[in-house]
Design a protein around this motif. Sequence first.
Motif, short mmCIF file in Angstrom:
data_model
loop_
_atom_site.label_atom_id
_atom_site.label_comp_id
_atom_site.label_asym_id
_atom_site.label_seq_id
_atom_site.Cartn_x
_atom_site.Cartn_y
_atom_site.Cartn_z
N GLU A 138 -49.31 -47.56 -32.28
CA GLU A 138 -49.41 -47.95 -30.87
C GLU A 138 -50.28 -47.00 -30.07
OE1 GLU A 138 -46.17 -44.87 -30.89
OE2 GLU A 138 -46.84 -46.48 -32.24
N GLN A 161 -44.62 -47.11 -38.28
CA GLN A 161 -43.64 -46.26 -37.61
C GLN A 161 -44.10 -46.02 -36.17
OE1 GLN A 161 -43.54 -41.77 -37.63
NE2 GLN A 161 -42.17 -42.21 -39.33
N VAL A 162 -43.27 -46.41 -35.23
CA VAL A 162 -43.57 -46.22 -33.81
C VAL A 162 -42.87 -44.96 -33.31
CG1 VAL A 162 -42.98 -47.16 -31.52
CG2 VAL A 162 -44.13 -48.60 -33.20
N ALA A 179 -46.44 -50.47 -28.39
CA ALA A 179 -45.16 -50.23 -29.07
C ALA A 179 -44.24 -51.43 -28.88
CB ALA A 179 -44.52 -48.96 -28.52
N LEU A 182 -45.68 -54.48 -30.88
CA LEU A 182 -45.41 -54.34 -32.31
C LEU A 182 -43.95 -54.64 -32.63
CD1 LEU A 182 -47.53 -51.13 -32.90
CD2 LEU A 182 -47.88 -53.28 -34.12
N LEU A 183 -43.05 -54.16 -31.79
CA LEU A 183 -41.64 -54.47 -31.96
C LEU A 183 -41.38 -55.96 -31.82
CD1 LEU A 183 -39.51 -51.77 -30.09
CD2 LEU A 183 -39.36 -52.35 -32.50
N VAL A 188 -42.59 -53.44 -36.86
CA VAL A 188 -42.13 -52.05 -36.90
C VAL A 188 -40.99 -51.89 -37.91
CG1 VAL A 188 -41.26 -50.11 -35.56
CG2 VAL A 188 -42.78 -51.78 -34.48
N SER A 244 -38.36 -56.49 -42.28
CA SER A 244 -38.79 -56.39 -40.88
C SER A 244 -38.54 -57.75 -40.22
CB SER A 244 -40.27 -56.05 -40.79
OG SER A 244 -41.06 -57.13 -41.25
#
Length: 256
Positions: A138, A161-162, A179, A182-183, A188, A244
């Motif tokens: 991110e 990995q955030v 972030a 992506l979530l 993530v 995920s």
Amino acid sequence: MIDVHCHILPGIDDGAPDIRASLRMASALIDDGVEAVVCTPHILPGLYHNTGPLIRAATEELRSALAAAGVHLSLFSGADAHICPDFGAKLKSGEILTLADSRYVLLELPMHVRPEPLTKFVFELMVAGYVPIISHPERLAWIEPHFSLIRRLARSGVWFQVTSGSLLGAFGRSAKYWAERLLDEGFVHLLATDAHDLERRAPDLKRGRDAAASRVGDVEANHLVFTRPQGILANTSPSNLPLSLAQHANEIPKSA
């Protein structure tokens, strides 16, 4: 919770400058609910010339200092390793460490320029039996024009990995937006502090976990900070860990 990306080792990169700072960071991590930490100093040719043996020795030194101070935090060795042409060879020789001696390896990409050929690079790592984890995607300046590449990497089995602080706005609006995106899109796998100190880059995993839970729910938030990190420590195959959210939605085939 388990923090799989933390610059807590004293005096070997831009993280904790000395043992006293490391001990204070360890106490702050415990207060935040963290039980175990993978120590991930930078390995960056030309700037941070850390090696596997040096990192292992520094981890053991800090482990002994924690025990002497009565601070109960489990430590594991790892690295925040910048990609380079001889990366695979350095992994095999032990010059670059995986996370807790597992199949999972943390990759740091150039912040301002997309590396080429990244797809070939991660594919070769996966063929060699590793699971690449790209740290803080991110915060990459080039993420917007190349988000399709992020999707392709995720579909190939790369983990992302955030940084917890990104969700809290600590790295600005752009990092927070990406972030969250992506979530929301389910890419993530892990949330980590990337903590460097107690002032500018302090441990904040619980707040980051709670911010993630507000978007993806408690079950997935716990996978981000405990289930999958615990799987890394146990060297569990990704096929035996929770999918995920994108994989659950059948957007990404389950990793072998």
